[in-house]
Design a protein around this motif. Structure first.
Motif, PDB file in Angstrom:
ATOM      1  N   LEU A   1       5.305 -15.264   2.322  1.00 56.06           N
ATOM      2  CA  LEU A   1       4.277 -14.819   1.388  1.00 56.06           C
ATOM      3  C   LEU A   1       2.958 -15.546   1.634  1.00 56.06           C
ATOM      4  N   LEU A   2       3.008 -16.830   1.921  1.00 57.70           N
ATOM      5  CA  LEU A   2       1.792 -17.588   2.222  1.00 57.70           C
ATOM      6  C   LEU A   2       1.115 -17.042   3.483  1.00 57.70           C
ATOM      7  N   PHE A   3       1.894 -16.831   4.535  1.00 59.57           N
ATOM      8  CA  PHE A   3       1.376 -16.305   5.792  1.00 59.57           C
ATOM      9  C   PHE A   3       0.813 -14.891   5.584  1.00 59.57           C
ATOM     10  N   ALA A   4       1.604 -14.006   4.993  1.00 62.56           N
ATOM     11  CA  ALA A   4       1.208 -12.607   4.839  1.00 62.56           C
ATOM     12  C   ALA A   4      -0.010 -12.454   3.945  1.00 62.56           C
ATOM     13  N   LYS A   5      -0.076 -13.213   2.855  1.00 64.00           N
ATOM     14  CA  LYS A   5      -1.232 -13.119   1.958  1.00 64.00           C
ATOM     15  C   LYS A   5      -2.496 -13.566   2.669  1.00 64.00           C
ATOM     16  N   ARG A   6      -2.415 -14.636   3.429  1.00 64.36           N
ATOM     17  CA  ARG A   6      -3.599 -15.086   4.190  1.00 64.36           C
ATOM     18  C   ARG A   6      -4.059 -14.020   5.164  1.00 64.36           C
ATOM     19  N   VAL A   7      -3.115 -13.468   5.912  1.00 62.53           N
ATOM     20  CA  VAL A   7      -3.460 -12.469   6.925  1.00 62.53           C
ATOM     21  C   VAL A   7      -4.057 -11.223   6.260  1.00 62.53           C
ATOM     22  N   THR A   8      -3.397 -10.709   5.225  1.00 64.49           N
ATOM     23  CA  THR A   8      -3.888  -9.479   4.596  1.00 64.49           C
ATOM     24  C   THR A   8      -5.211  -9.711   3.866  1.00 64.49           C
ATOM     25  N   ASP A   9      -5.396 -10.866   3.233  1.00 62.12           N
ATOM     26  CA  ASP A   9      -6.675 -11.169   2.577  1.00 62.12           C
ATOM     27  C   ASP A   9      -7.808 -11.240   3.598  1.00 62.12           C
ATOM     28  N   LYS A  10      -7.548 -11.856   4.744  1.00 63.36           N
ATOM     29  CA  LYS A  10      -8.570 -11.961   5.788  1.00 63.36           C
ATOM     30  C   LYS A  10      -8.919 -10.581   6.353  1.00 63.36           C
ATOM     31  N   LEU A  11      -7.915  -9.751   6.550  1.00 64.25           N
ATOM     32  CA  LEU A  11      -8.188  -8.395   7.026  1.00 64.25           C
ATOM     33  C   LEU A  11      -9.002  -7.617   5.994  1.00 64.25           C
ATOM     34  N   ALA A  12      -8.625  -7.718   4.735  1.00 63.50           N
ATOM     35  CA  ALA A  12      -9.349  -7.013   3.674  1.00 63.50           C
ATOM     36  C   ALA A  12     -10.797  -7.488   3.593  1.00 63.50           C
ATOM     37  N   SER A  13     -11.024  -8.783   3.765  1.00 64.82           N
ATOM     38  CA  SER A  13     -12.397  -9.306   3.695  1.00 64.82           C
ATOM     39  C   SER A  13     -13.264  -8.783   4.838  1.00 64.82           C
ATOM     40  N   ARG A  14     -12.629  -8.297   5.889  1.00 71.76           N
ATOM     41  CA  ARG A  14     -13.347  -7.695   7.022  1.00 71.76           C
ATOM     42  C   ARG A  14     -13.390  -6.170   6.929  1.00 71.76           C
ATOM     43  N   GLY A  15     -12.917  -5.638   5.808  1.00 75.23           N
ATOM     44  CA  GLY A  15     -12.981  -4.200   5.597  1.00 75.23           C
ATOM     45  C   GLY A  15     -11.801  -3.415   6.130  1.00 75.23           C
ATOM     46  N   HIS A  16     -10.693  -4.100   6.447  1.00 71.79           N
ATOM     47  CA  HIS A  16      -9.507  -3.422   6.971  1.00 71.79           C
ATOM     48  C   HIS A  16      -8.415  -3.361   5.904  1.00 71.79           C
ATOM     49  N   TRP A  17      -7.718  -2.243   5.858  1.00 76.48           N
ATOM     50  CA  TRP A  17      -6.595  -2.077   4.946  1.00 76.48           C
ATOM     51  C   TRP A  17      -5.430  -2.907   5.466  1.00 76.48           C
ATOM     52  N   ALA A  18      -4.711  -3.567   4.563  1.00 73.75           N
ATOM     53  CA  ALA A  18      -3.528  -4.344   4.952  1.00 73.75           C
ATOM     54  C   ALA A  18      -2.591  -4.482   3.758  1.00 73.75           C
ATOM     55  N   ASP A  19      -1.323  -4.668   4.057  1.00 71.90           N
ATOM     56  CA  ASP A  19      -0.312  -4.828   3.025  1.00 71.90           C
ATOM     57  C   ASP A  19       0.866  -5.588   3.614  1.00 71.90           C
ATOM     58  N   TYR A  20       1.740  -6.074   2.765  1.00 73.05           N
ATOM     59  CA  TYR A  20       2.972  -6.719   3.221  1.00 73.05           C
ATOM     60  C   TYR A  20       4.081  -6.379   2.257  1.00 73.05           C
ATOM     61  N   ILE A  21       5.296  -6.560   2.727  1.00 73.32           N
ATOM     62  CA  ILE A  21       6.472  -6.167   1.964  1.00 73.32           C
ATOM     63  C   ILE A  21       7.111  -7.387   1.309  1.00 73.32           C
ATOM     64  N   ASP A  22       7.493  -7.223   0.058  1.00 69.90           N
ATOM     65  CA  ASP A  22       8.280  -8.246  -0.629  1.00 69.90           C
ATOM     66  C   ASP A  22       9.701  -8.142  -0.073  1.00 69.90           C
ATOM     67  N   PRO A  23      10.145  -9.140   0.708  1.00 76.82           N
ATOM     68  CA  PRO A  23      11.475  -9.044   1.320  1.00 76.82           C
ATOM     69  C   PRO A  23      12.621  -8.955   0.302  1.00 76.82           C
ATOM     70  N   CYS A  24      12.387  -9.399  -0.911  1.00 72.53           N
ATOM     71  CA  CYS A  24      13.450  -9.346  -1.929  1.00 72.53           C
ATOM     72  C   CYS A  24      13.670  -7.926  -2.444  1.00 72.53           C
ATOM     73  N   SER A  25      12.577  -7.184  -2.624  1.00 76.00           N
ATOM     74  CA  SER A  25      12.690  -5.836  -3.178  1.00 76.00           C
ATOM     75  C   SER A  25      12.490  -4.735  -2.141  1.00 76.00           C
ATOM     76  N   GLY A  26      11.805  -5.056  -1.044  1.00 74.76           N
ATOM     77  CA  GLY A  26      11.462  -4.042  -0.055  1.00 74.76           C
ATOM     78  C   GLY A  26      10.239  -3.238  -0.439  1.00 74.76           C
ATOM     79  N   LEU A  27       9.554  -3.648  -1.511  1.00 76.06           N
ATOM     80  CA  LEU A  27       8.386  -2.917  -2.005  1.00 76.06           C
ATOM     81  C   LEU A  27       7.083  -3.550  -1.522  1.00 76.06           C
ATOM     82  N   SER A  28       6.059  -2.719  -1.496  1.00 75.24           N
ATOM     83  CA  SER A  28       4.718  -3.144  -1.108  1.00 75.24           C
ATOM     84  C   SER A  28       4.170  -4.160  -2.113  1.00 75.24           C
ATOM     85  N   MET A  29       3.476  -5.172  -1.604  1.00 79.00           N
ATOM     86  CA  MET A  29       2.920  -6.214  -2.473  1.00 79.00           C
ATOM     87  C   MET A  29       1.470  -5.952  -2.878  1.00 79.00           C
TER      88      MET A  29
END
Length: 189
Positions: A87-115
């Motif tokens: 979660l720490l890795f994925a949130k950093r990566v997706t936040d950085k992509l979003a700050s550059r105008g790119h869509w990004a998401d990651y999956i909660d491995p416990c539920s399999g749902l989009s975060m």
């Protein structure tokens, strides 16, 4: 007596990854793939209304201290530990992509749902993705499919990131996230 687990060899013809399996912080592995045809319908259900033709699928794997097929307090603690790192890795990566105008998401491995994009209840199949994208084998353990990492066996914690960004931008953002994590956590070699 419990029945022996059976390994399923499911031959797949997968395209070469855009970024081959690469080791990052904490020994976590990741690879970058164009969304294959067999995952497009699932991706469209997970992210309604989005054009998935240029979607990047990024499976990650963490080596665990034990076989995660087992149960018990130590296994639960190991899963929680790996979850927090992902979660720490994925949130950093997706936040950085979003700050550059790119869509990004990651999956909660416990539920399999989009975060990030929570407009769907479609569950993502991490095990199926690793079979399709990296030709990993699976084994059955009771009613569950368990991925077998080529080096770690079932001592593996899979989780995925998705992005709509150029491959080069994704790799650059991962390097930035790695540097930040390493600066905060000396154990993140």
């Amino acid at each position: 007596r419990a029945a022996a687990a059976r390994t399923l060899a499911i031959p797949m013809v997968s395209a070469e990854p855009l970024v081959p399996v690469t080791t990052t912080v904490w020994g976590m592995e990741y690879s970058v793939h164009a969304c294959p045809k067999r995952h497009k319908a699932e991706a469209e259900a997970m992210f309604p209304g989005m054009d998935v033709s240029d979607l990047l699928v990024v499976p990650t794997c963490q080596k665990t201290k034990m076989d995660l097929v087992k149960t018990g307090e130590m296994v639960d603690e190991e899963k929680d530990f790996c979850l927090e790192r992902f979660l720490l890795f994925a949130k950093r990566v997706t936040d950085k992509l979003a700050s550059r105008g790119h869509w990004a998401d990651y999956i909660d491995p416990c539920s399999g749902l989009s975060m990030v994009n929570k407009c769907s209840q479609q569950v993502y199949g991490e095990v199926d993705a690793l079979v399709t994208l990296l030709n990993y084998q699976v084994t059955n353990s009771g009613c569950c499919k368990v991925v077998l990492h080529p080096k770690w066996g079932s001592a593996v914690y899979p989780a995925s990131v998705f992005a709509k960004a150029p491959r080069e931008v994704f790799v650059e953002v991962v390097a930035e996230a790695e540097a930040e994590i390493r600066a905060e956590d000396p154990a993140a070699a």
